[in-house]
Design an enzyme around this catalytic site. Structure first.
Site, PDB file in Angstrom:
ATOM      1  N   ASP A 122       0.851  -1.187   0.000  1.00  0.00           N
ATOM      2  CA  ASP A 122       0.000   0.000   0.000  1.00  0.00           C
ATOM      3  C   ASP A 122       0.892   1.244   0.000  1.00  0.00           C
ATOM      4  O   ASP A 122       1.913   1.277   0.685  1.00  0.00           O
ATOM      5  CB  ASP A 122      -0.902  -0.015   1.235  1.00  0.00           C
ATOM      6  CG  ASP A 122      -2.026   1.000   1.153  1.00  0.00           C
ATOM      7  OD1 ASP A 122      -1.725   2.211   1.235  1.00  0.00           O
ATOM      8  OD2 ASP A 122      -3.187   0.596   1.006  1.00  0.00           O
ATOM      9  N   ILE A 123       0.505   2.267  -0.764  1.00  0.00           N
ATOM     10  CA  ILE A 123       1.331   3.486  -0.846  1.00  0.00           C
ATOM     11  C   ILE A 123       1.179   4.369   0.389  1.00  0.00           C
ATOM     12  O   ILE A 123       1.983   5.272   0.596  1.00  0.00           O
ATOM     13  CB  ILE A 123       1.053   4.300  -2.126  1.00  0.00           C
ATOM     14  CG1 ILE A 123      -0.399   4.766  -2.168  1.00  0.00           C
ATOM     15  CG2 ILE A 123       1.419   3.511  -3.368  1.00  0.00           C
ATOM     16  CD1 ILE A 123      -0.683   5.779  -3.264  1.00  0.00           C
ATOM     17  N   ASN A 163     -13.473  -3.571   1.809  1.00  0.00           N
ATOM     18  CA  ASN A 163     -14.613  -2.668   1.845  1.00  0.00           C
ATOM     19  C   ASN A 163     -15.437  -2.833   0.566  1.00  0.00           C
ATOM     20  O   ASN A 163     -14.890  -3.120  -0.494  1.00  0.00           O
ATOM     21  CB  ASN A 163     -14.143  -1.220   1.970  1.00  0.00           C
ATOM     22  CG  ASN A 163     -13.324  -0.993   3.229  1.00  0.00           C
ATOM     23  OD1 ASN A 163     -13.597  -1.574   4.261  1.00  0.00           O
ATOM     24  ND2 ASN A 163     -12.316  -0.159   3.127  1.00  0.00           N
ATOM     25  N   GLN A 175     -15.794   2.046   0.297  1.00  0.00           N
ATOM     26  CA  GLN A 175     -14.882   1.523  -0.723  1.00  0.00           C
ATOM     27  C   GLN A 175     -14.380   2.689  -1.575  1.00  0.00           C
ATOM     28  O   GLN A 175     -15.158   3.410  -2.179  1.00  0.00           O
ATOM     29  CB  GLN A 175     -15.599   0.497  -1.603  1.00  0.00           C
ATOM     30  CG  GLN A 175     -14.694  -0.147  -2.633  1.00  0.00           C
ATOM     31  CD  GLN A 175     -15.419  -1.215  -3.441  1.00  0.00           C
ATOM     32  OE1 GLN A 175     -16.646  -1.351  -3.385  1.00  0.00           O
ATOM     33  NE2 GLN A 175     -14.665  -1.973  -4.206  1.00  0.00           N
ATOM     34  N   HIS A 207     -10.393  -5.510  -3.585  1.00  0.00           N
ATOM     35  CA  HIS A 207      -9.064  -5.561  -2.996  1.00  0.00           C
ATOM     36  C   HIS A 207      -9.186  -5.899  -1.518  1.00  0.00           C
ATOM     37  O   HIS A 207     -10.137  -5.511  -0.857  1.00  0.00           O
ATOM     38  CB  HIS A 207      -8.283  -4.265  -3.205  1.00  0.00           C
ATOM     39  CG  HIS A 207      -8.946  -3.027  -2.702  1.00  0.00           C
ATOM     40  ND1 HIS A 207     -10.061  -2.467  -3.313  1.00  0.00           N
ATOM     41  CD2 HIS A 207      -8.665  -2.228  -1.646  1.00  0.00           C
ATOM     42  CE1 HIS A 207     -10.415  -1.377  -2.666  1.00  0.00           C
ATOM     43  NE2 HIS A 207      -9.591  -1.207  -1.645  1.00  0.00           N
ATOM     44  N   HIS A 219      -7.086  -5.737   2.040  1.00  0.00           N
ATOM     45  CA  HIS A 219      -5.956  -5.173   2.782  1.00  0.00           C
ATOM     46  C   HIS A 219      -5.506  -6.220   3.800  1.00  0.00           C
ATOM     47  O   HIS A 219      -6.332  -6.718   4.570  1.00  0.00           O
ATOM     48  CB  HIS A 219      -6.376  -3.929   3.567  1.00  0.00           C
ATOM     49  CG  HIS A 219      -6.830  -2.785   2.739  1.00  0.00           C
ATOM     50  ND1 HIS A 219      -6.026  -1.706   2.467  1.00  0.00           N
ATOM     51  CD2 HIS A 219      -8.017  -2.530   2.136  1.00  0.00           C
ATOM     52  CE1 HIS A 219      -6.693  -0.830   1.737  1.00  0.00           C
ATOM     53  NE2 HIS A 219      -7.909  -1.310   1.516  1.00  0.00           N
TER      54      HIS A 219
END
Length: 128
Positions: free
Chosen positions: A35-36, A97, A104, A110, A112
């Site tokens: 994750d960024i 989500n 979301q 996706h 996490h």
């Protein structure tokens, strides 16, 4: 409500190679990347390569091969991070989500995987 996939979302662009990512693992049907804006010491996103909006969309319409691949990659990431309970890890949180009420942000399924510190309660209890 019908599932409406936006092929211009950031994850679709990552899958097409239009936006770089820090790949953690890749399989035939799935991609995992850092994750960024990590919310924990370990914060990895796992996405299917197919055009799925949410987990329920994926569960209802993906092929068995896609579902198995995605699920096994999540397990591999947890093992590789050393957070799997089977490997004496301290655990992790897995979040996906869906839709407006689920907050979301990107309309591509996706998951996490968050780990590396105590994460606190998932939701605050509110009295109504």
């Amino acid at each position: 409500m019908a599932y409406s996939y936006d092929d211009q979302n950031i994850f679709a662009k990552i899958l097409r190679g239009e936006i770089p990512n820090n790949t953690v693992a890749e399989t035939e049907h799935s991609l995992a990347f850092s994750d960024i804006a990590p919310q924990a010491p370990h914060h990895v996103l796992v996405i299917p390569k197919g055009a799925y909006v949410s987990y329920d969309h994926f569960a209802q319409t993906a092929t068995d091969a896609e579902i198995l691949d995605f699920t096994r990659l999540i397990g591999k990431i947890c093992t590789d991070l050393g957070v799997s309970l089977e490997g004496d890890g301290d655990g992790f949180r897995m979040v996906s989500n869906a839709g407006q009420d689920g907050v979301q942000d990107v309309p591509h399924l996706h998951v996490h995987i968050l780990a590396g510190r105590p994460l606190g309660p998932m939701l605050e209890r509110r009295l109504s």
